[in-house]
Design an enzyme around this catalytic site. Structure first.
Site, PDB file in Angstrom:
ATOM      1  N   PRO A 112       5.527  -7.229  -4.085  1.00 18.37           N
ATOM      2  CA  PRO A 112       4.663  -5.918  -4.951  1.00 18.37           C
ATOM      3  C   PRO A 112       5.639  -4.620  -4.979  1.00 18.37           C
ATOM      4  CG  PRO A 112       3.250  -7.212  -3.445  1.00 18.37           C
ATOM      5  CD  PRO A 112       4.553  -7.663  -3.098  1.00 18.37           C
ATOM      6  N   GLY A 114       6.269  -0.937  -4.759  1.00 16.31           N
ATOM      7  CA  GLY A 114       5.640   0.439  -4.033  1.00 16.31           C
ATOM      8  C   GLY A 114       4.627   0.038  -3.325  1.00 16.31           C
ATOM      9  N   ALA A 115       4.582  -1.236  -2.638  1.00 20.23           N
ATOM     10  CA  ALA A 115       3.402  -1.638  -1.739  1.00 20.23           C
ATOM     11  C   ALA A 115       3.851  -1.239  -0.197  1.00 20.23           C
ATOM     12  CB  ALA A 115       3.114  -2.978  -2.155  1.00 20.23           C
ATOM     13  N   GLY A 116       4.982  -0.911  -0.077  1.00 24.82           N
ATOM     14  CA  GLY A 116       5.308  -0.810   1.571  1.00 24.82           C
ATOM     15  C   GLY A 116       6.116  -2.065   1.947  1.00 24.82           C
ATOM     16  N   LEU A 117       6.561  -3.035   1.184  1.00 22.92           N
ATOM     17  CA  LEU A 117       7.044  -4.372   1.390  1.00 22.92           C
ATOM     18  C   LEU A 117       8.543  -4.369   1.082  1.00 22.92           C
ATOM     19  CD1 LEU A 117       4.298  -6.933   0.576  1.00 22.92           C
ATOM     20  CD2 LEU A 117       4.898  -5.672   2.806  1.00 22.92           C
ATOM     21  N   ALA A 121      14.645  -2.227  -1.801  1.00 24.42           N
ATOM     22  CA  ALA A 121      15.590  -2.352  -0.952  1.00 24.42           C
ATOM     23  C   ALA A 121      16.171  -4.053  -1.305  1.00 24.42           C
ATOM     24  CB  ALA A 121      15.351  -2.439   0.544  1.00 24.42           C
ATOM     25  N   ALA A 122      15.303  -4.707  -1.505  1.00 24.33           N
ATOM     26  CA  ALA A 122      15.462  -6.266  -1.868  1.00 24.33           C
ATOM     27  C   ALA A 122      16.223  -6.381  -3.229  1.00 24.33           C
ATOM     28  CB  ALA A 122      14.186  -7.185  -1.826  1.00 24.33           C
ATOM     29  N   ASP A 164      15.236  -0.021   5.487  1.00 22.09           N
ATOM     30  CA  ASP A 164      14.833  -1.220   4.495  1.00 22.09           C
ATOM     31  C   ASP A 164      15.945  -1.891   3.964  1.00 22.09           C
ATOM     32  OD1 ASP A 164      12.333   0.281   4.786  1.00 22.09           O
ATOM     33  OD2 ASP A 164      11.924   0.203   2.646  1.00 22.09           O
TER      34      ASP A 164
END
Length: 329
Positions: A112, A114-117, A121-122, A164
């Site tokens: 998701p 902007g959800a902190g995951l 970066a990925a 990240d």
């Protein structure tokens, strides 16, 4: 045509404080962004974004374009599709000494936005790997991590850390303190449960808010330092495989992040629901303001509790991903 992928991440400890030189421990999770890069016959960049939890879009523009195309999509998705990818392609061009290379880029992600995951970066890490390989250059994970950091630093107006991007490039659990980045060996199984409220936070505004508090109040600066102390204690618990202490420290970390004003009503509700579901510990992950929480729970109590929590849109388990960026085809 080359497809590469890179994992998202959760923070055990240390978000926000890592921006000020304190350590952080992010962990890669088995949710990935896949980027396909195919070289064009001109210098243009065409971006097709799909499966990013929002409606996808396709735009085409000059590689040196500074404007924003007139498309009806949410700003975070547009930034993901243009800002990060454009800078990642610039890094690939630089690495391959091919300044005029154009690309068709397709983004597919189960992370998701902007959800902190660690979605950005990925995407950046996988894009650099795919584009450089398409240009006949293979970079090692350390160089990809460094180039990906510079992309985030540029897009985020100098407010990025290496955490990240290093985690996404390397996989596993990592320790980041300023420019000192390394993997943590012999990490135990970490039973992550993630709750998602369906929203996202404004990373730039949240980081700026912490910066303003830290500059105005000494106790806010002390709070940032205390998060660093939690990370150092957490490293010892991680090496010892002490999940109960890890959980307790996660609880402390969430309290300090909440005191810095980066939590939200839904994040707090999910954290408390996880604890009442017998999680070993729970906290927000990432910039905050909305998005995801991460809990440690080897059983199903947290999942059950979160499914019945108002404001929690979805809940899922995510295993630690020991592999970082990789080529898929």
């Amino acid at each position: 045509m080359v497809t590469s992928s890179a994992p998202g991440k959760v923070y055990l400890f240390g978000e926000h404080a890592v921006v000020y030189g304190e350590p952080a421990v992010p962990c890669a999770i088995e949710r990935r962004a896949r980027i396909t890069a195919e070289r064009r016959g001109d210098d243009r960049l065409r971006v097709n974004a799909t499966d990013l939890t929002l409606d996808g879009f396709t735009v085409e523009y000059d590689g040196d374009a500074t404007g924003t195309p007139d498309v009806d999509v949410a700003e975070p998705l547009l930034e993901e599709g243009m800002g990060y990818v454009n800078e990642a392609i610039e890094q690939a061009r630089d690495a391959a000494d091919a300044p005029d290379a154009g690309f068709d880029v397709t983004i597919e992600s189960s992370i998701p936005l902007g959800a902190g995951l660690g979605s950005s970066a990925a995407v950046v890490t996988a894009a650099i790997d795919a584009a450089t390989r398409e240009l006949g250059v293979e970079l090692d994970a350390a160089e990809i991590a460094d180039r990906a950091y510079h992309v985030e630093y540029e897009v985020q107006d100098g407010q990025a850390s290496r955490a990240d991007t290093f985690c996404s490039a390397m996989g596993g659990a990592v320790r980041v303190e300023s420019d000192d980045c390394r993997r943590i060996d012999d990490v135990p199984n970490l039973p992550f449960v993630i709750g998602y409220d369906g929203g996202s936070g404004d990373t730039g505004a949240l980081v700026a808010g912490v910066r303003d508090l830290r500059e105005e109040y000494d106790f806010a600066a002390d709070t940032v330092g205390a998060i660093g102390d939690i990370v150092r204690q957490g490293e010892q618990a991680l090496k010892a495989g002490d999940l109960e202490e890890l959980g307790e420290l996660m609880d402390f970390n969430h309290g300090l992040l909440s005191a810095l004003g980066v939590s939200s009503r839904t994040l707090d509700a999910m954290v408390w629901a996880a604890r009442e579901g017998d999680a070993l510990g729970a906290k927000l992950t990432g910039a905050g303001g909305g998005g995801c929480i991460v809990a440690l729970d080897p059983d199903d109590g947290t999942e059950t509790a979160l499914r019945y929590t108002q404001g929690c849109e979805s809940v899922f388990r995510a295993e630690l991903d020991t592999e970082g960026v990789r080529v898929e085809s």
